[in-house]
Design a protein around this motif. Structure first.
Motif, PDB file in Angstrom:
ATOM      1  N   LEU A   1      59.194   9.639 -22.818  1.00 21.86           N
ATOM      2  CA  LEU A   1      58.621   8.961 -23.977  1.00 21.86           C
ATOM      3  C   LEU A   1      59.425   7.726 -24.362  1.00 21.86           C
ATOM      4  CD1 LEU A   1      57.595  12.006 -26.216  1.00 21.86           C
ATOM      5  CD2 LEU A   1      56.138  10.591 -24.752  1.00 21.86           C
ATOM      6  N   LEU A   2      60.748   7.810 -24.277  1.00 24.41           N
ATOM      7  CA  LEU A   2      61.576   6.625 -24.540  1.00 24.41           C
ATOM      8  C   LEU A   2      61.266   5.518 -23.530  1.00 24.41           C
ATOM      9  CD1 LEU A   2      65.083   8.147 -25.406  1.00 24.41           C
ATOM     10  CD2 LEU A   2      63.575   6.877 -26.939  1.00 24.41           C
ATOM     11  N   GLY A   3      61.114   5.914 -22.262  1.00 28.30           N
ATOM     12  CA  GLY A   3      60.762   4.936 -21.232  1.00 28.30           C
ATOM     13  C   GLY A   3      59.401   4.316 -21.476  1.00 28.30           C
ATOM     14  N   SER A   4      58.454   5.115 -21.995  1.00 27.05           N
ATOM     15  CA  SER A   4      57.124   4.583 -22.320  1.00 27.05           C
ATOM     16  C   SER A   4      57.215   3.540 -23.422  1.00 27.05           C
ATOM     17  CB  SER A   4      56.196   5.725 -22.757  1.00 27.05           C
ATOM     18  OG  SER A   4      56.014   6.655 -21.715  1.00 27.05           O
ATOM     19  N   ALA A   5      57.987   3.864 -24.485  1.00 31.93           N
ATOM     20  CA  ALA A   5      58.133   2.932 -25.604  1.00 31.93           C
ATOM     21  C   ALA A   5      58.812   1.640 -25.159  1.00 31.93           C
ATOM     22  CB  ALA A   5      58.931   3.587 -26.730  1.00 31.93           C
ATOM     23  N   LEU A   6      59.860   1.759 -24.349  1.00 30.63           N
ATOM     24  CA  LEU A   6      60.576   0.577 -23.868  1.00 30.63           C
ATOM     25  C   LEU A   6      59.693  -0.263 -22.942  1.00 30.63           C
ATOM     26  CD1 LEU A   6      64.072   2.189 -23.181  1.00 30.63           C
ATOM     27  CD2 LEU A   6      63.523   0.529 -24.965  1.00 30.63           C
ATOM     28  N   SER A   7      58.912   0.404 -22.073  1.00 31.23           N
ATOM     29  CA  SER A   7      58.026  -0.328 -21.158  1.00 31.23           C
ATOM     30  C   SER A   7      56.979  -1.113 -21.936  1.00 31.23           C
ATOM     31  CB  SER A   7      57.343   0.651 -20.188  1.00 31.23           C
ATOM     32  OG  SER A   7      58.293   1.294 -19.366  1.00 31.23           O
ATOM     33  N   GLY A   8      56.452  -0.507 -23.000  1.00 27.19           N
ATOM     34  CA  GLY A   8      55.471  -1.209 -23.811  1.00 27.19           C
ATOM     35  C   GLY A   8      56.044  -2.414 -24.532  1.00 27.19           C
ATOM     36  N   ALA A   9      57.358  -2.383 -24.796  1.00 31.92           N
ATOM     37  CA  ALA A   9      58.009  -3.486 -25.505  1.00 31.92           C
ATOM     38  C   ALA A   9      58.638  -4.511 -24.570  1.00 31.92           C
ATOM     39  CB  ALA A   9      59.078  -2.933 -26.440  1.00 31.92           C
ATOM     40  N   ALA A  10      58.493  -4.341 -23.249  1.00 34.80           N
ATOM     41  CA  ALA A  10      59.147  -5.230 -22.284  1.00 34.80           C
ATOM     42  C   ALA A  10      58.699  -6.678 -22.467  1.00 34.80           C
ATOM     43  CB  ALA A  10      58.843  -4.758 -20.862  1.00 34.80           C
ATOM     44  N   GLN A  11      59.654  -7.592 -22.371  1.00 36.33           N
ATOM     45  CA  GLN A  11      59.383  -9.019 -22.550  1.00 36.33           C
ATOM     46  C   GLN A  11      59.436  -9.805 -21.243  1.00 36.33           C
ATOM     47  OE1 GLN A  11      58.422 -10.230 -25.623  1.00 36.33           O
ATOM     48  NE2 GLN A  11      58.435  -8.028 -26.081  1.00 36.33           N
ATOM     49  N   SER A  12      59.810  -9.149 -20.158  1.00 34.58           N
ATOM     50  CA  SER A  12      59.858  -9.817 -18.859  1.00 34.58           C
ATOM     51  C   SER A  12      59.563  -8.794 -17.778  1.00 34.58           C
ATOM     52  CB  SER A  12      61.238 -10.445 -18.617  1.00 34.58           C
ATOM     53  OG  SER A  12      62.221  -9.438 -18.445  1.00 34.58           O
ATOM     54  N   MET A  13      59.267  -9.290 -16.577  1.00 31.61           N
ATOM     55  CA  MET A  13      58.955  -8.400 -15.470  1.00 31.61           C
ATOM     56  C   MET A  13      60.167  -7.553 -15.091  1.00 31.61           C
ATOM     57  SD  MET A  13      56.062  -7.952 -13.987  1.00 31.61           S
ATOM     58  CE  MET A  13      55.256  -7.262 -12.545  1.00 31.61           C
ATOM     59  N   ASN A  14      61.344  -8.151 -15.109  1.00 36.04           N
ATOM     60  CA  ASN A  14      62.553  -7.404 -14.769  1.00 36.04           C
ATOM     61  C   ASN A  14      62.809  -6.277 -15.769  1.00 36.04           C
ATOM     62  OD1 ASN A  14      63.032  -8.970 -12.519  1.00 36.04           O
ATOM     63  ND2 ASN A  14      64.430 -10.372 -13.562  1.00 36.04           N
ATOM     64  N   GLN A  15      62.572  -6.565 -17.048  1.00 35.77           N
ATOM     65  CA  GLN A  15      62.725  -5.520 -18.054  1.00 35.77           C
ATOM     66  C   GLN A  15      61.741  -4.383 -17.805  1.00 35.77           C
ATOM     67  OE1 GLN A  15      62.486  -6.860 -22.091  1.00 35.77           O
ATOM     68  NE2 GLN A  15      64.260  -8.222 -21.938  1.00 35.77           N
ATOM     69  N   LEU A  16      60.491  -4.739 -17.497  1.00 36.05           N
ATOM     70  CA  LEU A  16      59.474  -3.718 -17.259  1.00 36.05           C
ATOM     71  C   LEU A  16      59.854  -2.836 -16.072  1.00 36.05           C
ATOM     72  CD1 LEU A  16      56.743  -2.478 -17.939  1.00 36.05           C
ATOM     73  CD2 LEU A  16      55.664  -4.185 -16.459  1.00 36.05           C
ATOM     74  N   ILE A  17      60.349  -3.430 -15.000  1.00 36.73           N
ATOM     75  CA  ILE A  17      60.769  -2.659 -13.825  1.00 36.73           C
ATOM     76  C   ILE A  17      61.900  -1.701 -14.195  1.00 36.73           C
ATOM     77  CG2 ILE A  17      61.875  -2.834 -11.564  1.00 36.73           C
ATOM     78  CD1 ILE A  17      60.316  -5.513 -11.223  1.00 36.73           C
ATOM     79  N   ALA A  18      62.888  -2.193 -14.950  1.00 34.66           N
ATOM     80  CA  ALA A  18      64.021  -1.352 -15.350  1.00 34.66           C
ATOM     81  C   ALA A  18      63.569  -0.205 -16.250  1.00 34.66           C
ATOM     82  CB  ALA A  18      65.070  -2.203 -16.058  1.00 34.66           C
ATOM     83  N   PHE A  19      62.679  -0.495 -17.186  1.00 27.04           N
ATOM     84  CA  PHE A  19      62.215   0.538 -18.117  1.00 27.04           C
ATOM     85  C   PHE A  19      61.314   1.549 -17.412  1.00 27.04           C
ATOM     86  CE2 PHE A  19      62.692  -2.829 -21.660  1.00 27.04           C
ATOM     87  CZ  PHE A  19      64.026  -2.497 -21.809  1.00 27.04           C
ATOM     88  N   ARG A  20      60.543   1.090 -16.420  1.00 29.09           N
ATOM     89  CA  ARG A  20      59.725   2.025 -15.642  1.00 29.09           C
ATOM     90  C   ARG A  20      60.600   2.963 -14.817  1.00 29.09           C
ATOM     91  NH1 ARG A  20      54.884   4.041 -15.636  1.00 29.09           N
ATOM     92  NH2 ARG A  20      54.295   3.551 -13.503  1.00 29.09           N
TER      93      ARG A  20
END
Length: 593
Positions: A130-149
């Motif tokens: 769930l924390l990863g879901s919240a962080l992925s939804g808030a990602a501001q860049s592609m690299n952030q999204l990959i890390a949060f996923r």
């Protein structure tokens, strides 16, 4: 792959030994007096109340729905995500990072749940997810999204194997069939609902809600599990965590998965990058196996006990699961490509093309669960399911450039039914053959090997399709067209994915106008050759899938039959193999073989 040796025909069968063991236990209890009789009778009663069981399963099923929906919803939203975050070159890494992180953690979570209990490990996985879901939804860049996923995947690795282990804890083997059939149906339904839900969310809100939608359902499931789920922990078990084994497993599995994910796509199979990754995987996995065997000999608590493979039921189930995963997931991945590229059916989302397959998968999963619960035996059900899968795979091999949607539909319906029979059955078979304190690691090991098989199979089949396409395309192209059309123009067709892009085809139509009145006719001939080449490449994939299914069917015949218990009595392991007997919780005395 180790060869499978058939079970010996000499000596008593496992079913006879099991019956004799139960009879011996009853005699011993009678002779020992009322105390043992009362203890044995108490052991056959449900360990948890109906309320605890139903509410725990409600939470477990909600969590499984979250994990399965997440994958299909996110894939639908990826085009919108790429457009906003501008990361087309890292497109595949959003899914790859999640897959890598979740897969390598599966056996670690399974073993930890055996040691410290299902509940804390399951809750930890849900919270991280769930924390990863919240962080992925808030990602501001592609690299952030990959890390949060990837972070989300660390939690997701606990969800499926622990959920299956919880089913093993709550129910007797015969009862498990119904519930594990239902868990398989959850995955099939999510595959149908996910693409539609993902498309609706993306069109009507922000793509960020494909991640945020996990939070309300996940928090509700979390509250149910925290307050109503029993501990599901064995008593008086000494906890000893295998940290070095966990590190070696991660260092071995990560480059293995990464190598097969990148091979044939971003790098050639014989490139230094792929060879280096695979060589590193071999080194660390060998070190892992050596260390785990040594730890087991010293009565330690290895992540995956090599001794599990001394149980022929676990070994055969693992082999079947790996081969089945390679053949099934590899072929299913290419069906939408065939329908859109060869048959020419347009779809707003390729995931919807698989809806017939997933529907019959749900039917097969529920049906097999009900049958195994009612009959108490599984071998003929396993053979029937695999035989249906073989027929479905054979129907796929008959598809060619002239096939229609009806041809594909029939093949999908049959393959889906076989898929439903096999997806959850082997978990039940393994849990029935394992001591209670090894259910977690045995279940997670099965999930781990299935995901490894699916990754390897998908990579191998992708390479087969790519290598077969170009020669088939060249052969299907008339010599006259090769002479009339410049090589630079033909180079645009080296990738058959051009059949899936309307914008690319429009650009080609404009370019073909340079050839005069015959330009559009030449383009049509070239596109037909592309279809022929693609059909041949996918045909080779389906042939490999069919061959793997046949091998899996042969392997199923070596699966030993142990009648599923309908009482909460310890199940002896296979005779003559010196394995532990499932010990009851609370230390009750029972008769052993």
């Amino acid at each position: 792959m180790d060869s499978i040796t058939p079970p010996s025909g000499q000596g008593p069968t496992m079913e006879m030994l099991s019956v004799e063991g139960v009879q011996a236990g009853e005699a011993a209890a009678s002779a020992a007096g009322p105390l043992l009789t009362a203890q044995a009778a108490a052991q056959e009663q449900p360990r948890f109340s109906a309320r605890e069981t139903v509410l725990t399963m409600a939470g477990v099923l909600m969590v499984m729905l979250l994990a399965s929906l997440d994958q299909t919803i996110v894939s639908t939203a990826m085009p919108r995500i790429i457009a906003e975050l501008q990361g087309f070159d890292r497109y595949t890494w959003v899914s790859t990072a999640y897959l890598l992180a979740s897969t390598v953690m599966v056996p670690i979570y399974g073993k930890l749940s055996d040691l410290v209990g299902r509940k804390p490990i399951f809750l930890f996985g849900v919270v991280v997810f769930l924390l990863g879901s919240a962080l992925s939804g808030a990602a501001q860049s592609m690299n952030q999204l990959i890390a949060f996923r990837a972070f989300q995947g660390l939690g997701a690795g606990a969800l499926l194997p622990i959920a299956m282990a919880i089913v093993g804890d709550l129910f007797t083997p015969r009862e498990r069939g119904k519930w594990q059939g239902l868990t398989g149906a959850i995955w099939g339904l999510s595959s149908i609902i996910g693409p539609t839900l993902g498309g609706w969310i993306t069109q009507n809100t922000s793509w960020r809600w494909v991640f945020y939608v996990n939070l309300p359902i996940g928090i509700l499931a979390l509250l149910v599990l925290i307050f109503l789920m029993p501990a599901l922990r064995g008593k008086n078990r000494q906890v000893s965590i295998d940290y070095l084994g966990a590190i070696l497993l991660v260092l071995g599995a990560l480059p293995l998965l990464l190598g097969f994910s990148l091979a044939g796509d971003q790098y050639d199979w014989l490139s230094p990058q792929i060879l280096g990754l695979l060589a590193g995987a071999v080194v660390f996995l060998t070190a892992f196996l050596v260390y785990e065997a040594r730890l087991e000999r010293r009565q330690g608590q290895p992540i995956i006990e090599p001794g599990l493979f001394k149980n022929s039921i676990f070994t055969v189930s693992t082999i079947v699961t790996v081969i089945f995963g390679m053949g099934l997931f590899g072929s299913v991945f290419f069906i939408p490509l065939f329908v859109q590229g060869v048959v020419g059916t347009t779809a707003t989302n390729s995931g919807l093309i698989l809806t017939p397959l997933m529907l019959t998968s749900v039917v097969g999963s529920v049906l097999s669960g009900q049958l195994v619960s009612r009959i108490g035996k599984y071998k003929w059900i396993a053979i029937t399911g695999m035989a249906i899968s073989v027929v479905g795979s054979y129907l796929l091999t008959r598809l060619d450039v002239h096939s229609t949607n009806t041809d594909v539909l029939v093949a999908m319906l049959v393959l889906g039914l076989g898929m439903g029979f096999g997806m959850s059955l082997y978990t039940l078979v393994v849990q029935n053959a394992m001591p209670v304190h090894k259910i977690g690691q045995a279940t997670s090991a099965l999930v781990f090997f299935r995901q490894i098989g699916a990754t390897v199979g998908l990579a191998a089949m992708g390479s087969i399709m790519t290598s077969a396409y170009q020669p088939a395309f060249d052969q299907a192209l008339p010599a006259a067209v090769k002479q009339l059309v410049p090589a630079r123009f033909l180079a645009a067709f080296n990738n058959p994915e051009i059949l899936l892009s309307d914008s690319a085809q429009q650009q080609l139509q404009h370019a073909a106008a340079a050839f005069g009145p015959q330009g559009q006719r030449l383009l049509a001939i070239i596109l037909e050759a592309v279809k022929t080449g693609l059909a041949q490449g996918i045909h080779n994939v389906f042939v490999l899938s069919f061959g793997l299914m046949v091998v899996a069917l042969v392997a199923v015949f070596f699966l030993k039959e142990i009648k599923l218990r309908d009482r909460r009595r310890p199940q002896p392991q296979e005779a003559g193999q010196g394995q532990e007997v499932a010990a009851p919780e609370g230390g009750e005395l029972v008769g052993l073989i």
